[in-house]
Scaffold this motif. Structure first.
Motif, PDB file in Angstrom:
ATOM      1  N   TYR A 208     -40.482  15.992  74.270  1.00  9.64           N
ATOM      2  CA  TYR A 208     -39.144  16.384  73.805  1.00  9.64           C
ATOM      3  C   TYR A 208     -39.104  17.891  73.563  1.00  9.64           C
ATOM      4  O   TYR A 208     -38.158  18.580  73.965  1.00  9.64           O
TER       5      TYR A 208
ATOM      6  N   ALA B 132     -38.769  12.160  75.081  1.00 11.84           N
ATOM      7  CA  ALA B 132     -37.619  11.331  74.664  1.00 11.84           C
ATOM      8  C   ALA B 132     -36.439  12.251  74.404  1.00 11.84           C
ATOM      9  O   ALA B 132     -36.204  12.679  73.270  1.00 11.84           O
TER      10      ALA B 132
ATOM     11  N   GLU C 210     -33.217  11.697  74.441  1.00 12.58           N
ATOM     12  CA  GLU C 210     -32.010  11.116  73.856  1.00 12.58           C
ATOM     13  C   GLU C 210     -32.239  10.821  72.380  1.00 12.58           C
ATOM     14  O   GLU C 210     -32.632   9.718  72.002  1.00 12.58           O
TER      15      GLU C 210
ATOM     16  N   ARG D 215     -30.795   7.668  70.749  1.00 15.60           N
ATOM     17  CA  ARG D 215     -31.477   6.381  70.934  1.00 15.60           C
ATOM     18  C   ARG D 215     -32.526   6.180  69.839  1.00 15.60           C
ATOM     19  O   ARG D 215     -32.692   5.079  69.313  1.00 15.60           O
TER      20      ARG D 215
ATOM     21  N   ASP E 199     -29.554  16.755  70.899  1.00 15.40           N
ATOM     22  CA  ASP E 199     -29.699  15.717  71.923  1.00 15.40           C
ATOM     23  C   ASP E 199     -29.789  16.417  73.271  1.00 15.40           C
ATOM     24  O   ASP E 199     -28.843  17.078  73.708  1.00 15.40           O
TER      25      ASP E 199
ATOM     26  N   LEU F   6     -30.216  15.335  76.421  1.00 11.13           N
ATOM     27  CA  LEU F   6     -29.540  14.830  77.614  1.00 11.13           C
ATOM     28  C   LEU F   6     -28.170  15.481  77.767  1.00 11.13           C
ATOM     29  O   LEU F   6     -27.733  15.786  78.888  1.00 11.13           O
TER      30      LEU F   6
ATOM     31  N   VAL G 219     -41.756   4.949  74.869  1.00 14.59           N
ATOM     32  CA  VAL G 219     -40.608   5.751  75.324  1.00 14.59           C
ATOM     33  C   VAL G 219     -40.305   5.296  76.748  1.00 14.59           C
ATOM     34  O   VAL G 219     -41.103   5.500  77.653  1.00 14.59           O
TER      35      VAL G 219
ATOM     36  N   GLU H 209     -36.929   5.366  81.693  1.00  8.79           N
ATOM     37  CA  GLU H 209     -35.534   5.653  82.034  1.00  8.79           C
ATOM     38  C   GLU H 209     -35.007   6.903  81.322  1.00  8.79           C
ATOM     39  O   GLU H 209     -34.096   7.579  81.809  1.00  8.79           O
ATOM     40  N   GLN H 210     -35.601   7.228  80.154  1.00  8.89           N
ATOM     41  CA  GLN H 210     -35.142   8.435  79.455  1.00  8.89           C
ATOM     42  C   GLN H 210     -35.460   9.687  80.264  1.00  8.89           C
ATOM     43  O   GLN H 210     -34.623  10.584  80.414  1.00  8.89           O
ATOM     44  N   SER H 211     -36.687   9.756  80.786  1.00  6.10           N
ATOM     45  CA  SER H 211     -37.036  10.895  81.635  1.00  6.10           C
ATOM     46  C   SER H 211     -36.195  10.895  82.908  1.00  6.10           C
ATOM     47  O   SER H 211     -35.760  11.948  83.390  1.00  6.10           O
TER      48      SER H 211
ATOM     49  N   ARG I  45     -33.165   9.785  83.357  1.00  2.00           N
ATOM     50  CA  ARG I  45     -31.798  10.251  83.099  1.00  2.00           C
ATOM     51  C   ARG I  45     -31.763  11.767  82.890  1.00  2.00           C
ATOM     52  O   ARG I  45     -30.818  12.449  83.322  1.00  2.00           O
TER      53      ARG I  45
END
Length: 674
Positions: free
Chosen positions: A542, A564, A566, A569, A592, A594, A615, A618-620, A622
């Motif tokens: 992050y 992470a 987001e 989340r 945040d 994203l 983690v 899908e976070q990476s 996006r």
């Protein structure tokens, strides 16, 4: 696969040559490779049997496959008994009785679209002839329950050192969550002592295996707290003693039971640093400190199987022990001279303010007491540090030291440079601890060097100045980089002031601390201002993403592992749990990423394991998609079958990370590479 079939093919007795742990390694290449740092240690995870008759550990002659090795302490040069796994990776082993071992084994596990790592505890004899699960198998009533049962891991609550046949195990399976069993490790049977419930948890045994403490969660005028109960031996009833309110973020927890039945050791924060205190069960109050350190946080209590106090642990440059037992204190004191340990000192300013003192710590490597036989005839010793991978020795009769093996004999310490404990001031004046790793001056000169700022994960975690199993520090110092690990605000283990200063500062003041670490390197002449990168994993990932969107020009590039971005989340996860809502959610807040990916001003490399359940990958994905939409320079890599934590990474996973990070630094980090 059913566990009965796993057990049928889990472990074989193998015939391997003597001296497997200390087998000769290839001569180190002119430049150490990623494989050199990523391979399995030749020897690790040693422990000694209570009688001192045997030693056990994990060995790997090829750097890929793990085996269990069992030696005779009276003849450590004799070929060990070797046990190996066909279908599972052996993660850890320890003695639970003189002739029985507990083994943690792991394998990949997939049901439908759900992919994870399965870990189980097995009990075996010293020849590997009989293997049983820590708790007998039970039939699941649904696919969901079967998945939950297979992916849950029972925990050993106590090895019951004074009971020759039994151990205590807690059942974490869906149908019996929280049940505590007394397991006969020879017959493979289990007797339930306590039935788990939605209310009571965290049963704590004393040194004799009697369950004497438990906790529960409840509300007081809407404020959630953890209540602590102790068993009254006279009445047989559980009684309330103290509460820890989530909003205070200062948990009072059982650290151990003394030999006095009325005194319990508890850990809590009375001042800035956590300490160990004596709690009187009859008076229901703390009666005095058992151990406090004015500069560092207490860790726990060390006792023998009779409950006799041996010492206290605390968190300094490394987890250290203050021995109260005279024999162990004398042994520990004598190890330094015997193994050639030298110390250095630093002027230390407490981040909480006020206290200043000289702090002494080993220079490059220290010597530590790991384990011992009940009679102290045999003592297991480790020599290790940032510039020396662990070496294991057997001390016999307090006089004879025998080298058992070196974990990474192919890595010469002279190639790794220097490591030390430092501090710098953040822009608001807060003192920030850090670990500084510089390359060899003989090979790379006095600097300035290309630099990597390496924030840790968590963020409520911290680093230590020991051997880095990930290779993230020493692999790069061996290549001429200077690496700094800032213990930014929000880090745990350095005191309450530094910890709370990170509240809701994700991407803000916490990020300032990382940037100020980069400026510190430049001010010391260690880093060229135009050759600095930031790399981090998990929360550190992050932080690397956050650095990419900051328009401050400090870094040439950023590298994010399992980040992470987001923050919402994470906030939502803490909101779903009432305790975390009051305990942790106030700490989580800031930028945040994203929403701001389009502002990325430097190249960024993002990578993630596809079996990460901590983690989600899908976070990476996006974040990378947002970078792509905005036309920002980036590279992305999904690593097959890699989980989040280090113990869910194979040597190939570690090697891939080191190779790809270095490749990115040298070719795509800023104009022409770092």
């Amino acid at each position: 696969m059913k566990f009965r079939r796993v057990l049928a093919s889990l472990v074989l007795a193998l015939s391997l040559p003597a001296g497997i742990a200390a087998a000769a390694s290839p001569a180190p290449p002119a430049g150490l490779t990623a494989r050199d740092f990523a391979r399995e240690p030749a020897i690790q995870g040693l422990s000694i049997s209570p009688s001192g008759k045997n030693l056990v550990g994990i060995v790997s002659p090829d750097g890929d496959t793990r085996y269990i090795a069992i030696w005779e302490t009276a003849n450590p040069g004799k070929a060990p008994v070797i046990l190996g796994a066909q279908k599972m990776r052996l993660m850890a082993v320890q003695f639970i009785k003189d002739d029985r071992l507990a083994v943690v084994a792991q394998q990949l596990f997939t049901v439908g679209t759900r992919a994870t790592h399965l870990q189980k505890i097995y009990i075996t004899d010293l020849k590997g002839e009989k293997w049983t699960p820590a708790i007998p198998d039970q039939k699941a009533s649904s696919e969901q329950e079967e998945f939950a049962n297979k992916t849950s891991n029972p925990s050993i609550v106590s090895i019951l050192p004074n009971d020759p046949k039994h151990i205590l195990v807690i059942d974490n399976r869906l149908d019996g969550q929280g049940d505590i069993y007394k397991v006969d490790i020879y017959r493979g049977t289990a007797e339930r002592l306590y039935r788990g419930s939605d209310k009571y948890a965290n049963y704590e045994p004393d040194w004799n295996g009697n369950l004497r403490a438990r906790s529960y969660i409840d509300f007081d005028n809407g404020a959630i707290f953890i209540g602590q109960q102790f068993l009254n031996a006279s009445t047989g009833q559980w009684e309330d003693h103290f509460r820890s309110y989530a909003r205070d973020r200062n948990l009072t927890e059982v650290a151990g039971f003394s030999q006095d039945p009325n005194i319990v050791y508890v850990s809590k924060r009375e001042k800035d640093k956590e300490g160990i205190y004596e709690y009187d069960l009859t008076q229901k109050k703390i009666v005095g400190p058992a151990f406090e350190h004015k500069l560092f946080e207490a860790g726990g209590v060390r006792q023998d199987k009779s409950g006799r106090l041996l010492g206290f642990t605390y968190l300094a440059d490394e987890p250290r022990t203050y021995w109260t037992d005279e024999k162990l204190a004398a042994i520990a004191k004598g190890l330094g001279p015997a193994l050639g340990v030298a110390n250095v000192s630093v002027d230390w300013n407490d981040p909480a303010g006020g206290a200043t003192a000289k702090v002494s710590y080993p220079d490059g490597a220290g010597a530590y007491v790991l384990d011992w036989s009940d009679d102290l005839k045999y003592v297991l010793v480790e020599k290790s540090g940032p510039n020396l991978s662990p070496e294991y020795y057997l001390l016999t009769d307090g006089a004879k030291l025998t080298l058992l093996g070196k974990s990474m004999p192919h890595i010469p310490g002279a190639a790794l440079g220097d490591s030390r404990l430092v501090q710098y001031k953040a822009r608001d004046g807060l003192v920030i601890p850090a670990f500084l790793h510089t390359p060899s001056k003989a090979r790379f000169g006095a600097g300035p060097y290309p630099a990597i700022v390496l924030p840790h994960g968590g963020p409520t975690a911290r680093d230590f100045l020991g051997w880095d199993v990930s290779g993230w520090t020493k692999y790069f110092t061996a290549r001429g980089y200077v690496v700094i690990q800032p213990q930014f605000r929000g880090s745990a283990g350095w005191g309450d002031k530094l910890y709370r200063a990170g509240d809701r500062q994700w991407g803000l003041a916490m990020q300032d601390d990382n940037d100020d670490a980069a400026k510190y390197l430049a001010s010391q002449g260690l880093a060229a201002p135009d050759r600095i990168a930031i790399f981090g994993y998990s929360y550190g990932g992050y932080a690397a993403m956050a650095a990419s969107i900051r328009p401050n020009g400090l870094y040439q590039c950023a590298i994010s592992g399992a980040g992470a971005p987001e923050i919402r989340r994470f906030q939502n996860r803490t909101y779903e749990n009432r305790f975390l809502r009051e305990f942790q959610r106030p700490t989580v807040g800031g930028v945040d990423l994203l929403d701001n990916a389009g502002k990325a001003s430097i190249p960024i490399f993002v990578y993630h394991g596809d079996r990460d359940t901590t983690v989600e990958i899908e976070q990476s994905e996006r974040f990378v998609a947002a970078l792509k939409t905005a036309g920002r320079p980036h590279r992305y890599l999904a690593i097959k079958d890699m989980g989040h934590q280090f113990n869910l990474m194979t040597p190939a996973h570690v090697e891939t990370q080191l190779v790809e990070i270095e490749k990115y630094l040298t070719t795509e980090c800023g104009p022409g590479g770092l």
